[in-house]
Design an enzyme around this catalytic site. Structure first.
Site, PDB file in Angstrom:
ATOM      1  N   ARG A 110      41.718  40.354  43.325  1.00 48.56           N
ATOM      2  CA  ARG A 110      42.078  40.781  44.677  1.00 48.56           C
ATOM      3  C   ARG A 110      43.573  40.696  44.931  1.00 48.56           C
ATOM      4  O   ARG A 110      44.110  41.441  45.741  1.00 48.56           O
ATOM      5  CB  ARG A 110      41.363  39.912  45.714  1.00 48.56           C
ATOM      6  CG  ARG A 110      39.868  40.077  45.729  1.00 48.56           C
ATOM      7  CD  ARG A 110      39.238  39.034  46.603  1.00 48.56           C
ATOM      8  NE  ARG A 110      39.499  37.721  45.992  1.00 48.56           N
ATOM      9  CZ  ARG A 110      38.997  36.582  46.405  1.00 48.56           C
ATOM     10  NH1 ARG A 110      38.239  36.558  47.470  1.00 48.56           N
ATOM     11  NH2 ARG A 110      39.270  35.467  45.781  1.00 48.56           N
ATOM     12  N   LYS A 147      28.546  21.406  41.629  1.00 47.69           N
ATOM     13  CA  LYS A 147      28.756  22.073  42.919  1.00 47.69           C
ATOM     14  C   LYS A 147      27.422  22.406  43.562  1.00 47.69           C
ATOM     15  O   LYS A 147      26.503  22.873  42.898  1.00 47.69           O
ATOM     16  CB  LYS A 147      29.542  23.374  42.733  1.00 47.69           C
ATOM     17  CG  LYS A 147      30.987  23.185  42.384  1.00 47.69           C
ATOM     18  CD  LYS A 147      31.694  24.523  42.376  1.00 47.69           C
ATOM     19  CE  LYS A 147      33.168  24.361  42.103  1.00 47.69           C
ATOM     20  NZ  LYS A 147      33.843  25.668  42.094  1.00 47.69           N
ATOM     21  N   SER A 150      33.662  35.112  49.190  1.00 46.78           N
ATOM     22  CA  SER A 150      32.429  34.419  49.576  1.00 46.78           C
ATOM     23  C   SER A 150      32.708  33.308  50.579  1.00 46.78           C
ATOM     24  O   SER A 150      31.952  33.120  51.531  1.00 46.78           O
ATOM     25  CB  SER A 150      31.731  33.848  48.342  1.00 46.78           C
ATOM     26  OG  SER A 150      31.295  34.879  47.491  1.00 46.78           O
ATOM     27  N   HIS A 179      32.245  42.014  45.180  1.00 44.74           N
ATOM     28  CA  HIS A 179      31.514  41.855  43.919  1.00 44.74           C
ATOM     29  C   HIS A 179      30.793  43.145  43.548  1.00 44.74           C
ATOM     30  O   HIS A 179      30.829  43.580  42.391  1.00 44.74           O
ATOM     31  CB  HIS A 179      30.468  40.737  44.027  1.00 44.74           C
ATOM     32  CG  HIS A 179      31.018  39.383  44.295  1.00 44.74           C
ATOM     33  ND1 HIS A 179      30.547  38.598  45.329  1.00 44.74           N
ATOM     34  CD2 HIS A 179      31.979  38.652  43.681  1.00 44.74           C
ATOM     35  CE1 HIS A 179      31.183  37.443  45.329  1.00 44.74           C
ATOM     36  NE2 HIS A 179      32.071  37.458  44.340  1.00 44.74           N
TER      37      HIS A 179
END
Length: 156
Positions: free
Chosen positions: A90, A41, A127, A17
């Protein structure tokens, strides 16, 4: 003035990030790093904790701001007069996941999405992976800034 929004959960903030935000800050006048708040969430860190982490990590970058939003990203972008969304990519899986959202955002509001590939040495960091490493006692020093690692160890 070019303003872009770099959204994410940042739960936790990783070096991947950080790479994307700092590179975006060299390309655009203003980068708003924005924590997406999803009430469905439960994050490891609260939105407020994540905002604090972002503000500390990017305190040395004059054109980076931190904020949070809930609801549609395009509504937030309209409110802050952002010209584009910046997303780190990514892998081809990230691209396949992000591309439909980019098309929907463009259709809903006209806002473009700019994909920045993560630096090769960081493209495996996520993460979720960081949380697993820490949860099972591994060393995540190379994956997150020191202040984030400290908070992770305290929390987990």
């Amino acid at each position: 003035m070019s303003t872009v929004v770099c959204p994410g959960s940042f739960d936790p903030l990783t070096y991947g990030h950080v790479d994307i935000v700092r590179r975006a800050a060299r390309l655009f006048d203003t980068v708003i790093v924005c924590v997406a708040h999803n009430p469905r969430k439960q994050g490891l860190f609260t939105v407020e904790e994540r905002l604090d982490i972002l503000k500390r990590e990017f305190a040395d970058v004059d054109n980076v701001e931190s904020d949070s939003f809930s609801g549609l990203l395009v509504d937030y972008c309209t409110r802050v007069h952002a010209e584009a969304v910046v997303k780190g990519i990514r892998s081809n899986q990230d691209y396949e996941y992000e591309l439909p959202m980019a098309h929907v955002n463009k259709r809903l509001s006209g806002i473009d999405t700019i994909f920045l590939p993560t630096s090769p040495e960081l493209n495996f960091i996520s993460s979720s992976l960081v949380k697993e490493v820490v949860r099972f006692g591994g060393d995540a020093t190379d994956f997150v800034p020191p202040s984030v690692l400290e908070k992770l160890l305290e929390r987990m």
